[in-house]
Structures are given as structure tokens and as C-alpha cells.
Write an enzyme that holds these catalytic residues in place. Structure first.
Site, PDB file in Angstrom:
ATOM      1  N   LYS A  66      38.731  78.115   8.245  1.00 33.40           N
ATOM      2  CA  LYS A  66      38.657  78.834   6.942  1.00 33.40           C
ATOM      3  C   LYS A  66      39.402  80.358   6.977  1.00 33.40           C
ATOM      4  CE  LYS A  66      34.864  76.204   5.347  1.00 33.40           C
ATOM      5  NZ  LYS A  66      33.174  76.121   5.247  1.00 33.40           N
TER       6      LYS A  66
ATOM      7  N   GLN B  78      28.014  79.936   5.862  1.00 36.01           N
ATOM      8  CA  GLN B  78      28.247  78.767   6.358  1.00 36.01           C
ATOM      9  C   GLN B  78      27.234  77.733   6.407  1.00 36.01           C
ATOM     10  OE1 GLN B  78      31.593  77.322   6.828  1.00 36.01           O
ATOM     11  NE2 GLN B  78      30.394  75.136   7.416  1.00 36.01           N
TER      12      GLN B  78
ATOM     13  N   ASP C  66      32.089  79.259  -2.965  1.00 39.58           N
ATOM     14  CA  ASP C  66      31.684  77.707  -2.812  1.00 39.58           C
ATOM     15  C   ASP C  66      31.404  76.921  -3.919  1.00 39.58           C
ATOM     16  OD1 ASP C  66      32.166  76.556  -0.279  1.00 39.58           O
ATOM     17  OD2 ASP C  66      30.270  77.468   0.684  1.00 39.58           O
TER      18      ASP C  66
END
Ligand code: NAP
Length: 310
Positions: A57, A101, A124
Site C-alpha cells: 500500500k 491494517q 477503507d
């Protein structure tokens, strides 16, 4: 005699590169207006797979010019400490996106952590507020993995209207939001889960099968009809040679990978099932890179939305 197919591989790596290039141009334009998209990543503990995901990422951020920072927190961080840290990031005006995460260690209450992220910085798309917007068809950006899948359909002009889509898996990250996005595109959606009866029967009626369950080669070739479109979301690491041979065969490139690294990746769909499809996403190199490309776009969108609301 079964009809011979020529399945088209939906190359997510290639499309992600194309989208990353477009994102780079967009960031350049924003930087000229003194807007620098800024992503803060939180990684708790030392899970090697999570480290790889975070690395991928942040590499994509580097390619596009998005400013990023990875915050490594110890495995034993407390819920309160993590919440406090998120509040600090929420209050920083220059931070446009916050990504925690997953998975998180057991002492951490995942829902409380996601709830703590300011929805306008939730790149997200997992905050309940953003899920609600998605449910209402009013989302500002799409959750990363389902959004990436939608971009694959769009890129290849695969029509969704009126199509019979069967999703296996109902997680908050993939199955549920994907069902909403496909419905927004006027597809007819069936969601299967671990208590669903007769999954093969349902799959046989599908124009499009999306598998997101986390079980290697679960969808067998005889579960699907010729020319079905297969979206394989699953990423499963196989470290048993017998299983590698059974699924891929002794001559497959995956066997070579296994011999070099002691493991290889396998999707939720059996590779022989791909050969019956009209289109399929490979594992690796299908949905995975598109998840990251969507995160990049979401961070850019978040930066623009926040600028406009100032
Ligand atoms: P998850 O949260 O564990 O959810 C799995 C889902 O599959 C659940 O809804 C579960 O049903 C269902 N399921 C499990 N076993 C089943 C069975 N035998 N028959 C039918 N349904 C079954 O998983 P996830 O986070 O959605 O991830 C799924 C897979 O996608 C994993 O391999 C993950 O690594 C991969 N993934 C890939 C990406 C990417 O970017 N490529 C992103 C996210 C996830 P219940 O609800 O009834 O338990």
C-alpha cells in the site's frame, strides 16, 4: 462434449498500474493547488502477511505522490492507547486518510477501533456510517476490495444489469459491500455463507460467481457452468506439497514457486474451474492489486472532499 472455452484473464496488476498512473496525474494537479493527499497507516504487531500488505500500500502511495506514514504499534498495545492514537490522527487537519491494517490482536476490540475513525478519513470504507451511506447508495467512495472488483467489470465493459451474481462469503470487507455495489449496478444478487445449502446448485445458475471465503480451491469445476464469469477474491497460502500437486498439478508454475519458497498462493476457486469461464481473475494478480488501486483513489477523493468542506 463440453464447449471449448478461451477464458479471458482479467489482469488486475495491469489495470492497477493504469489507475495508478492516472492517480499520479491527479495528485500532481492537486499538489499544484497545495493539496497533498495524506494517508496514515496503523500496523499493530509483527504479522508478516500484514507487513507485506502495508508495504504494498505504501509503495503505491510513493508511486502516486501521496504522502504517507506508517505507525508501527506494539503487539500488546491496549485498546485505549490505540483509540487515543486514532483520535490524535482524526484531529490533524493535514491527515486525509486513516487505515488500520487488519487483523488486530485479540485484546483489541476491532469494531470500537473502526468506529473511532472519523468517517471522512475512513478510506477503507469500513466505518458503519460509510456502510450506511453505501446501503443508501450515497457513498463518497467504495470499500477497497469491492470497489476494485467493480473497476475490473467497468474496464472490460462487462455488463452487470440483469446478471445473476452469486457471491460466496458475507464478510463486512468483501461479501456484504460487494452485494450492495452489484445491486447498485442492477445485478440480481445471491449471497451464500457457511450455512447456505446447495451452494453448487446456486453457482450453476450464476452468470457471475464471486468467491470470498478463504478456502483454497473451494469452488470446483463441476460447481459452475461454461462461460460463467469468475471473480476469485480468496488469497490462501498452501504449504503442503500434496495439496499443491492435487490442485495445480506437478508441472504447474505454482509447483515451482512452492519448491522455491515452501508455499504458494491459491484462490477460493479451483484453477480447473477457470478454464470453464468466459472471464476470470487470477490469484495472485487479480483482485489484490485492484484493492490497493482503490485505496489510492479513495485517499485522493477524501483529500478533495475534505478540502471542499473547509
Ligand atoms: P472472512 O471474514 O473470514 O469471511 C469468510 C466468509 O466466507 C464468511 O461469510 C463465511 O460464512 C464464508 N464461508 C466460510 N466457509 C464457507 C463455506 N465452506 N461455505 C460457504 N461460505 C463459507 O473472510 P474475508 O475477509 O471476506 O476474506 C475472504 C477471502 O478473501 C480470504 O482468502 C482473504 O484473504 C481474501 N481477501 C482478499 C482481498 C484482496 O484484496 N484480494 C481482500 C480481502 C480478503 P459465515 O459468515 O457463515 O461464517
Amino acid at each position: 462434449m463440453p464447449q471449448k472455452n478461451n477464458p479471458v484473464k482479467l489482469d488486475g496488476t495491469l489495470l492497477a498500474e493504469k489507475l495508478t498512473e492516472a492517480a499520479k496525474n491527479e495528485v500532481e494537479k492537486l499538489r499544484k493547488k497545495n493539496i497533498v493527499p495524506h494517508l496514515e497507516v496503523i500496523l499493530v504487531g509483527n504479522d508478516p502477511a500484514s507487513r507485506i500488505y502495508v508495504n504494498n500500500k505504501t509503495k503505491a502511495c510513493d508511486k502516486t505522490g501521496i504522502f504517507h506514514n506508517t505507525n508501527l504499534l506494539p503487539e500488546n498495545v491496549s485498546n485505549e492507547e490505540l483509540l487515543k492514537f486514532i483520535q490524535e490522527l482524526n484531529s490533524k487537519k493535514e491527515v486525509n486518510g486513516i487505515l488500520v491494517q487488519l487483523p488486530l490482536p485479540p485484546q483489541i476490540k476491532k469494531d470500537k477501533i473502526i468506529d473511532a475513525i472519523d468517517p471522512i478519513k475512513d478510506v477503507d470504507g469500513l466505518h458503519p456510517y460509510n456502510m450506511g451511506l453505501l446501503m443508501a447508495g450515497r457513498q463518497q467512495w467504495n470499500p477497497c476490495t469491492p470497489g476494485g472488483i467493480l473497476s475490473i467489470f467497468k474496464e472490460h465493459s462487462i455488463p452487470l444489469e440483469g446478471k445473476n451474481c452469486v457471491i460466496i462469503g458475507r464478510s463486512d470487507i468483501v461479501g456484504k459491500p460487494l452485494s450492495l455495489l452489484l445491486m447498485q449496478q442492477n445485478a440480481t444478487v445471491t449471497i451464500c455463507h457457511s450455512k447456505t445449502k446447495n451452494i453448487p446448485e446456486l453457482l450453476k445458475k450464476a452468470d457471475i460467481v464471486c468467491a470470498a471465503i478463504g478456502k483454497a480451491a473451494f469452488v470446483k469445476p463441476d460447481f459452475i457452468e461454461q462461460n460463467t464469469i469468475i471473480i476469485d477474491v480468496g488469497v490462501n497460502r498452501i504449504s503442503e506439497e500434496k495439496l499443491v500437486d492435487e490442485i495445480f498439478g506437478k508441472e504447474a508454475p505454482q509447483k515451482e514457486t512452492f519448491q522455491k519458497r515452501g508455499s504458494c498462493l491459491c484462490g477460493d476457486v479451483h484453477p480447473q474451474a477457470y478454464t470453464k469461464s468466459s472471464y476470470y481473475t487470477p490469484v495472485p494478480g487479480g483482485v489484490g492489486p485492484m484493492t490497493i488501486a482503490t485505496l489510492i483513489n479513495n485517499t485522493i477523493t477524501a483529500a478533495k472532499v475534505q478540502k471542499n468542506s473547509q
